[in-house]
Design a protein around this motif. Structure first.
Motif: not given
Length: 446
Positions: A268-272, A276-278, A345-346, A350-357
């Protein structure tokens, strides 16, 4: 000579059979699968592909050199018409003229170098992230294979232990049936009592055949998880009791940063990072790009093929230049692309936060399931002891004429169920522990 040849063949066959026999502890099976499982091997190839892609991307910003050699031979030269008056002829008329020689050869070399390109700088960062993504994918695949191997290892042990118990129960019940048949022949018990035990024995034998099939399938699944031939002969040197003793005594590791080791969190972090690079890439498309080039060439002309002779005359030319490409107006295409990248990116954040929980919840659930499996094992173990005592007492009472065959069969079925529950509780300790360690990305230890 013939008998020596036969002995040699038998020796070679025996040696080959020994080479195809494998022996594994659980840890050895996991290590073997890490090196030989086909899914892991392909994941490793993906990492190497990503590394080569990174090299390829880097190379596009380094000097690019191209050479060219061309040879032309006019089978019939092109004719040009020139006003005749240029040569003192009659005005209005034309003279037929051919230019150049019938054969020409030229060679050139071109060197190009990027001086500035925003897209290239982003591409370098993207190639690095792509390599990280491939490594994470390999890590996830390896983690999943570890879990699959542990599951299949446990299922083989369960099938072996289950078959051993069924065989033991059949042997004991056959003894009881034989003894009761002798008593029945003497007219001391009713036929229904004998039939009741025979019916129970028939059910056990059916279960025995089914368990043997399950054992064969369990071995094939285990072999496949290791990357072996399905019918390879393997021996598992860990027993279910050993693994239960090991994994029921271990305390599940806890760490404040354990979520950062979870492979789904890394992905999920790599997806962010990718998004960001895109976004950077879309922004970089509005920047100018600067390139430099150097060209050099030699050409020769002749009426015949004399280009390999020392007397051939060559004419050289060289050129240096710089090009600057400036994006001016794209009818708001770049703006739309940038906004799209920003929205993606947004979404990734959001997916990173959801994945963390989600991961926190999964870890808590997996830890709770493991602790319950350990508690349930102790309960099932005590229940098995009680069922054994009840079955033994009912057997004694039955042959003393103090209870019915129905009560004995019920006690035996209760024992069989307790045996199955006990085995399953043993397997659950292994499975729940493996599930927890797989989730927090902690390798198995034994």
């Amino acid at each position: 000579m013939l008998h020596k040849f036969i002995i040699f063949l038998l020796f070679a066959t025996s040696l080959n059979a020994q080479e195809n026999k494998y022996s594994f502890t659980l840890q050895e099976a996991v290590d073997f699968a890490t090196d030989n499982n086909r899914a892991i091997q392909n994941a490793e190839r993906d990492v190497k592909i990503a590394a080569q892609t990174k090299r390829e991307t880097t190379a596009t910003g380094l000097p690019q050199v191209n050479a060219n050699i061309g040879y032309n031979n006019w089978i019939e030269q092109q004719v040009s018409l020139i006003p005749a008056e240029f040569f003192g002829g009659v005005p209005g008329q034309f003279s037929e003229v051919t230019f150049g020689t019938t054969q020409t050869m030229n060679g050139s070399i071109n060197i190009r170098q990027k001086l500035f390109d925003g897209s290239y700088l982003v591409a370098l960062q993207a190639a690095k992230v792509y390599l990280e993504i491939s490594k994470n994918a390999k890590e996830k695949t390896t983690n999943e294979i570890r879990k699959v191997v542990a599951y299949s290892y446990g299922n083989v042990l369960l099938a072996e232990a289950n078959l051993e118990i069924v065989d033991s129960n059949i042997a004991l019940l056959e003894k009881n049936v034989w003894e009761l048949s002798k008593v029945y022949e003497n007219g001391l018990v009713e036929e229904e009592s004998l039939q009741q035990l025979q019916l129970t024995l028939s059910g056990l034998k059916s279960n025995q055949r089914y368990t043997k099939r399950l054992k064969n399938i369990a071995y094939q699944i285990f072999n496949n998880s290791l990357g072996l031939n399905l019918n390879s002969e393997v021996v598992l040197t860990n027993s279910l009791e050993e693994l239960v003793l090991l994994y029921s005594l271990l305390t599940p590791s806890r760490s404040e940063n354990e979520i950062e080791e979870v492979i789904d969190f890394k992905i999920a972090v790599n997806s962010v990072k990718s998004d960001e690079l895109l976004l950077k890439l879309e922004k970089s498309k509005a920047l100018p790009s600067l390139n430099a080039f150097v060209n050099g060439s030699y050409s020769g002309n002749s009426e015949r093929f004399s280009f390999t002779e020392n007397s051939q005359k060559w004419f050289g030319a060289s050129l240096f230049g710089v090009t600057l490409d400036i994006p001016v107006f794209s009818s708001f295409k770049r703006s739309a692309s940038t906004q799209r990248a920003r929205l993606n990116l947004e979404k990734s954040k959001s997916n990173l936060e959801e994945t963390t929980n989600k991961i926190k919840l999964e870890i808590n659930t997996a830890r709770s399931n493991y602790e319950f499996a350990v508690e349930d094992y102790e309960i099932k173990k005590n229940a098995l002891d009680l069922s054994k005592n009840i079955s033994i007492k009912n057997e004694i009472k039955f042959f003393e004429g103090l209870t019915t065959s129905f009560d004995l069969s019920q006690a035996q079925r209760q024992l069989y169920m307790a045996q199955q529950d006990h085995l399953q509780s043993m397997l659950n300790i292994l499975l729940k522990r493996v599930e927890l360690e797989s989730l927090i990305n902690t390798p198995l230890k034994n």
